[in-house]
Scaffold this active site. Structure first.
Site, mmCIF file in Angstrom:
data_model
loop_
_atom_site.group_PDB
_atom_site.id
_atom_site.type_symbol
_atom_site.label_atom_id
_atom_site.label_comp_id
_atom_site.label_asym_id
_atom_site.label_seq_id
_atom_site.Cartn_x
_atom_site.Cartn_y
_atom_site.Cartn_z
ATOM 1 N N GLN A 148 2.898 9.845 1.443
ATOM 2 C CA GLN A 148 4.566 9.215 1.358
ATOM 3 C C GLN A 148 5.347 9.513 0.028
ATOM 4 O OE1 GLN A 148 2.401 5.465 2.219
ATOM 5 N NE2 GLN A 148 4.520 5.025 3.296
ATOM 6 N N HIS B 100 -2.437 7.195 7.131
ATOM 7 C CA HIS B 100 -1.247 8.183 6.513
ATOM 8 C C HIS B 100 -2.081 9.528 6.330
ATOM 9 C CE1 HIS B 100 2.387 6.185 6.369
ATOM 10 N NE2 HIS B 100 2.015 5.239 5.806
ATOM 11 N N HIS C 110 -4.120 1.287 7.661
ATOM 12 C CA HIS C 110 -2.635 1.879 7.625
ATOM 13 C C HIS C 110 -2.445 3.044 6.769
ATOM 14 C CE1 HIS C 110 1.846 1.504 7.915
ATOM 15 N NE2 HIS C 110 1.641 2.353 6.790
ATOM 16 N N GLU C 111 -3.062 3.023 5.469
ATOM 17 C CA GLU C 111 -3.156 3.932 4.572
ATOM 18 C C GLU C 111 -4.171 5.165 4.718
ATOM 19 O OE1 GLU C 111 -0.752 3.599 2.664
ATOM 20 O OE2 GLU C 111 -0.428 1.419 3.027
ATOM 21 N N CYS D 164 5.887 -0.625 7.148
ATOM 22 C CA CYS D 164 5.706 0.694 6.338
ATOM 23 C C CYS D 164 6.690 1.295 5.327
ATOM 24 C CB CYS D 164 5.314 1.779 7.453
ATOM 25 S SG CYS D 164 4.742 3.597 6.688
ATOM 26 N N LEU D 165 6.281 1.612 4.276
ATOM 27 C CA LEU D 165 7.369 1.837 3.222
ATOM 28 C C LEU D 165 8.316 3.099 3.889
ATOM 29 C CD1 LEU D 165 5.706 1.216 -0.303
ATOM 30 C CD2 LEU D 165 7.543 -0.270 0.832
ATOM 31 N N GLY E 201 0.668 -1.036 -0.068
ATOM 32 C CA GLY E 201 -0.194 -0.170 0.096
ATOM 33 C C GLY E 201 0.747 1.374 0.081
HETATM 34 ZN ZN LIG Z 1 2.838 3.384 5.829
#
Ligand SMILES: [Zn+2]
Length: 182
Positions: free
Chosen positions: A51, A135, A131-132, A89-90, A46
């Site tokens: 991000q 963000h 999670h997204e 998480c990226l 995701g």
């Molecule tokens: Zn993340």
């Protein structure tokens, strides 16, 4: 392909709530494509617009071979929690920690053409939606951990090789002096 650089923890954009999408235009379709390309390249399950430095309420997902996106999401969560599931998480490369999340989520929003969409997810998909969407509110997964786990996570973050890299890095060429030692 338009792969963007992924912002790391410490970048203020990750703590800034994103604005709702108003114009479902060509720019938005390009943003969805950039998010998709960047997520697939990472690879990740995701990716949310902040991000890649864009303050709009848009995310993409790729979970269980299902690829998609959602705009202006609104979540309805089950009270039943998965307390132990690992989450990464990226924006925190290489790290994952147990993070409590609702097991099921219904996510309502829009696709890039402005049509209403309802997505239902369980387990990893539900985790991804939560999670997204977090963000988009400037919330990170470390905020969802219990205090003891968060402490361990922050220690790992401080020790990570990328930690602090979100500040501008000045690169000095190793050949600036023609390869001669000073
Ligand atoms: Zn993340």
């Amino acid at each position: 392909m338009a792969i963007q650089s992924i912002r790391l923890f410490g970048d203020p954009v990750l703590r800034t709530p994103a604005a709702p999408v108003v114009d479902f235009d060509k720019e938005l379709r390009k943003l969805v494509k950039d998010l998709t390309d960047t997520m697939m390249d990472a690879p990740g399950a995701g990716l949310a617009a902040p991000q890649i430095g864009v303050g709009l309420r848009v995310f993409t997902y790729y979970v269980d071979d299902q690829l998609g996106h959602l705009i202006n999401p609104d979540l309805d969560l089950s009270s039943e929690l998965d307390e132990e599931g690992e989450e990464g998480c990226l924006s925190f490369p290489g790290l994952s920690f147990p993070t409590p999340r609702a097991i099921r989520a219904v996510a309502k929003g829009f696709n890039m053409h402005g049509e209403p969409v309802t997505l239902e997810g369980t387990d990893l998909m539900a985790r991804c939606f939560q999670h997204e969407t977090d963000h988009l509110d400037g919330i990170l997964f470390i905020d969802r951990m219990d205090p003891k786990q968060r402490k361990l996570a922050m220690k790992a973050v401080r020790e990570a090789e990328w930690s602090g890299l979100s500040a501008p890095v000045i690169k000095v060429s190793p050949h600036a002096t023609g390869g001669k030692a000073l």
